[in-house]
Design an enzyme around this catalytic site. Sequence first.
Site, PDB file in Angstrom:
ATOM      1  N   ARG A   1       1.073  -1.143  -0.057  1.00  0.00           N
ATOM      2  CA  ARG A   1       0.432   0.051   0.124  1.00  0.00           C
ATOM      3  C   ARG A   1       1.292   1.165  -0.018  1.00  0.00           C
ATOM      4  O   ARG A   1       1.734   1.998   0.888  1.00  0.00           O
ATOM      5  CB  ARG A   1      -1.460   0.268   1.391  1.00  0.00           C
ATOM      6  CG  ARG A   1      -1.757   0.946   1.290  1.00  0.00           C
ATOM      7  CD  ARG A   1      -2.600   1.336   2.943  1.00  0.00           C
ATOM      8  NE  ARG A   1      -1.301   1.721   3.552  1.00  0.00           N
ATOM      9  CZ  ARG A   1      -1.287   1.585   5.184  1.00  0.00           C
ATOM     10  NH1 ARG A   1      -1.691   0.562   5.891  1.00  0.00           N
ATOM     11  NH2 ARG A   1      -1.297   2.608   5.580  1.00  0.00           N
TER      12      ARG A   1
ATOM     13  N   TYR B   1       4.065   5.065  11.894  1.00  0.00           N
ATOM     14  CA  TYR B   1       4.013   3.685  11.780  1.00  0.00           C
ATOM     15  C   TYR B   1       5.355   3.394  11.023  1.00  0.00           C
ATOM     16  O   TYR B   1       5.477   2.336  11.480  1.00  0.00           O
ATOM     17  CB  TYR B   1       2.735   3.299  11.988  1.00  0.00           C
ATOM     18  CG  TYR B   1       2.055   3.252  11.064  1.00  0.00           C
ATOM     19  CD1 TYR B   1       2.392   2.383   9.592  1.00  0.00           C
ATOM     20  CD2 TYR B   1       1.205   4.363  11.405  1.00  0.00           C
ATOM     21  CE1 TYR B   1       1.343   2.310   8.711  1.00  0.00           C
ATOM     22  CE2 TYR B   1      -0.399   4.356   9.969  1.00  0.00           C
ATOM     23  CZ  TYR B   1       0.297   3.601   8.849  1.00  0.00           C
ATOM     24  OH  TYR B   1      -0.802   3.645   8.281  1.00  0.00           O
TER      25      TYR B   1
ATOM     26  N   HIS C   1      -3.357   4.823   4.558  1.00  0.00           N
ATOM     27  CA  HIS C   1      -4.920   3.678   4.881  1.00  0.00           C
ATOM     28  C   HIS C   1      -6.118   3.986   4.285  1.00  0.00           C
ATOM     29  O   HIS C   1      -6.284   3.335   3.294  1.00  0.00           O
ATOM     30  CB  HIS C   1      -5.106   3.128   6.318  1.00  0.00           C
ATOM     31  CG  HIS C   1      -6.171   2.208   6.398  1.00  0.00           C
ATOM     32  ND1 HIS C   1      -6.091   1.066   6.075  1.00  0.00           N
ATOM     33  CD2 HIS C   1      -6.907   2.538   6.509  1.00  0.00           C
ATOM     34  CE1 HIS C   1      -7.263   0.893   6.536  1.00  0.00           C
ATOM     35  NE2 HIS C   1      -8.195   1.349   6.819  1.00  0.00           N
TER      36      HIS C   1
HETATM   37  C1  LIG Z   1     -14.326  -5.325  12.087  1.00  0.00           C
HETATM   38  C2  LIG Z   1     -13.498  -4.053  11.764  1.00  0.00           C
HETATM   39  N1  LIG Z   1     -12.162  -4.275  12.329  1.00  0.00           N
HETATM   40  C3  LIG Z   1     -11.936  -3.224  12.226  1.00  0.00           C
HETATM   41  C4  LIG Z   1     -12.092  -2.380  11.015  1.00  0.00           C
HETATM   42  C5  LIG Z   1     -10.808  -1.060  11.260  1.00  0.00           C
HETATM   43  N2  LIG Z   1     -10.449  -1.158   9.666  1.00  0.00           N
HETATM   44  C6  LIG Z   1     -10.412  -0.972   8.877  1.00  0.00           C
HETATM   45  S1  LIG Z   1      -9.364  -0.967   7.637  1.00  0.00           S
HETATM   46  C7  LIG Z   1      -9.046  -1.716   8.279  1.00  0.00           C
HETATM   47  C8  LIG Z   1      -7.023  -2.267   8.723  1.00  0.00           C
HETATM   48  C9  LIG Z   1      -7.068  -3.541   6.556  1.00  0.00           C
HETATM   49  O1  LIG Z   1      -6.034  -4.565   7.048  1.00  0.00           O
HETATM   50  P1  LIG Z   1      -6.150  -5.499   5.670  1.00  0.00           P
HETATM   51  O2  LIG Z   1      -6.985  -6.300   5.471  1.00  0.00           O
HETATM   52  O3  LIG Z   1      -5.093  -5.360   5.475  1.00  0.00           O
HETATM   53  O4  LIG Z   1      -6.618  -4.033   4.942  1.00  0.00           O
HETATM   54  P2  LIG Z   1      -6.014  -3.063   3.460  1.00  0.00           P
HETATM   55  O5  LIG Z   1      -6.933  -2.008   4.514  1.00  0.00           O
HETATM   56  O6  LIG Z   1      -4.210  -3.227   4.311  1.00  0.00           O
HETATM   57  O7  LIG Z   1      -6.237  -3.408   2.669  1.00  0.00           O
HETATM   58  C10 LIG Z   1      -9.077  -1.440   9.707  1.00  0.00           C
HETATM   59  C11 LIG Z   1      -8.326  -2.423  11.384  1.00  0.00           C
HETATM   60  C12 LIG Z   1     -13.230  -2.581  10.310  1.00  0.00           C
HETATM   61  N3  LIG Z   1     -13.233  -1.714   9.322  1.00  0.00           N
HETATM   62  N4  LIG Z   1     -13.740  -3.310  10.502  1.00  0.00           N
END
Ligand SMILES: Cc1ncc(C[n+]2csc(CCOP(=O)(O)OP(=O)(O)O)c2C)c(N)n1
Lengths: 325, 370
Positions: free
Chosen positions: B258, B271, B262
């Site tokens: 990425r 971080y 985020h």
């Molecule tokens: C159930 C849930 N917990 C927490 C979040 C908050 N949150 C949104 S995106 C994210 C990280 C997601 O990481 P990843 O699955 O690696 O996908 P990326 O964003 O890197 O594409 C978090 C913790 C959420 N959307 N849903």
Amino acid sequence: MATLTLLQAVNDGLRTEMRRDDRVVCLGEDIGINGGVFRATEGLQKEFGAERVIDTPLAESGIIGTAIGMALYGLKPVPEIQFMDFIYPAFDQIVSELAKFRYRSGGQFPSPVVIRTPYGGGIKGGHYHSQSAEAYFCHTPGIQVVIPSTPHDAKGLLASAIRGEDPVLFMEPKRIYRSIKGEVPEGEYTVPIGKAAIARPGTQVTIVAWGSMTHIALEAAEKAQEEKGVSCEVLDLRSLVPLDKAALLESVKKTGRVVIVCEAPRTGGYAGELSAIIAEEAIDSMEAPIVRVTGFDTPFPYTLEHAYMPNTGRILKAIDTVVNF
Amino acid sequence: MTTEVLQVIRSDGSVQKKLEPTLSEEMLRKLYRTMVQVRALDEKGMLLQRTGKIGFYVPSGGQEASQVGAVAALDAGDWLFPTYRDPGMALWRGASFREMLAHEFGCAEDRSKGRQMPNHYAFREMKYVSISSPIATQIPQAVGAAMAAKYRKTKEIVLTSMGDGGTSEGDFHCGMNFAGVYKAPIVFYCQNNQWAISVPLSGQTASESISVKAKAYGFPGVTVDGNDVLAVYSAVRQAADRARAGGGPSFVEALTYRMGPHSSSDDPKRYRPAAEEEEWRQKDPIDRFRNYLKKQGIWTEAWEKETWDGVRADLNEATKQVEALGPPTISSMFDDVWSSIPPVLQEQKDSLIEYLKKGELKDLGGAFPL
Ligand SMILES: Cc1ncc(C[n+]2csc(CCOP(=O)(O)OP(=O)(O)O)c2C)c(N)n1
Ligand SMILES: [Mg+2]
């Protein structure tokens, strides 16, 4: 005393309790080096280390389940659920487990976990970053539901929650995380759980609110006084469970008119419970029907959130209704 | 033990012939153009957010090959259960910038009627299933759709996308398990972009790779270079063929990065080291594919310019159009909660609209049509 935002008060509260008691540990998603997505845990990992401020994998049932185990072992875990909208994967752990451990074991296994979670609308967060899901948990015996509306109360109530013997769902009104500032004593103090606060005294109408709605209620009360000469008392519940029924009934018996503000959907919301209590126990004092100002029975919208959320206009309208009944 | 990482295009554009898919020139050009579209939309989205025109944006820069290579390997009738970082899957299937931006702006014209945050697209006719913010919820749903396709013998298959963080949720594990048990025709597709907000992969799993998890659920998993669009294509194609032929589920892990924050609310400087970003910048998926197209004699300077100019012109035109569109009506908030509106909700709607008509709640109406 320092002037802090509500968010800083939460941070200060966590730090103070962690310094006071090494059983207190925090865990959650992004709470370590990032200090939480809202920065509520900023600097804590640096001060207390990664064993006490734990960045977890992305799994809410894991966060709450492990917190329960830590509490059973004698620690005082304070897990964070990043947004209340994401608490549902942990619903089973909270409702079936956390809330029932003490009872189902005949008192042998109390599990005093304090779940912190930002909740509520007004930040353009759409469906999944805006919900006010207190009603599900108020409906669950065995867990306390606490919602501060000021920096002072946030720190003091959090301290009580962490020092207490019971599981607590500590809901933080994220809409006012940074916008509401106030005097916060340095060091240790507590605000008792189960006591409402009169946020504004008044004589003609009681407006009951909690969390960020307290501030909307206060604005409405001010306008009602200025524009219509109506004196409103604003009762900030602070704890929904346990409820300060005495304070509620006392205010209602004094004013005889009640408006209850709740940003969650209307049906099955906590405003309904309060209405029932008032109807059952204070009907003789009532001068007008109870009026609820709530979110609608729809999922939380994105573009139209301003139309969904209770605002001063809708509260003033309700005040008119109860005054002119 | 380390997991093998499949690659087709080496960083200099040369090719591992064994794995190279045979794709028409037209297809190769479409792959490139769609990756450019994703990047351009990304730049526009962040700009619109920074200038306050939209409330939020999720960039997916760096993951263009991962998104586009995967969807390109499917048949048009196959179902997608994507995440918020998969705009390329919609663009590949023909979503217009106007439709995507109408969603970011939350206009009346938005397919989701302005009800969700930006990047949570839904395109029924493309079988691009409505995106949810709660992580990993789509995974068991995708398995259910695959079980249904198997029952109906349609030969359609399902691809569900997820992030590395998503593989920690319970829904991931039960989805994988169901798929294995029922031999569902599904491709589990993980874009491992190394980070879940501030949590690095090492904080997410102690497993040697993500793809190795498939083994425990009884089906194969592979890891590919996610910045290599042809490697992604080949691996997903193989998994899709297997599913279509009745061989059951597969797992494909695409290693990518990425490049941006985020979301528009995030600051990665808090971080992660800038050097890491720089290292991955050298592996840019668009640059890599360009090198390949050059080696194939397909790419010219003029075509590059034409592609970017065309995409940017489309995007600017779409932005202009969408900025002129109106928000949803306030009444529309009450639609689609159920198939028809029940009396109690109708009452809530009527009372709100009545107040607004009387002008008593001016603060709510404003520029918003009733
Ligand atoms: C159930 C849930 N917990 C927490 C979040 C908050 N949150 C949104 S995106 C994210 C990280 C997601 O990481 P990843 O699955 O690696 O996908 P990326 O964003 O890197 O594409 C978090 C913790 C959420 N959307 N849903
Ligand atoms: Mg990730």
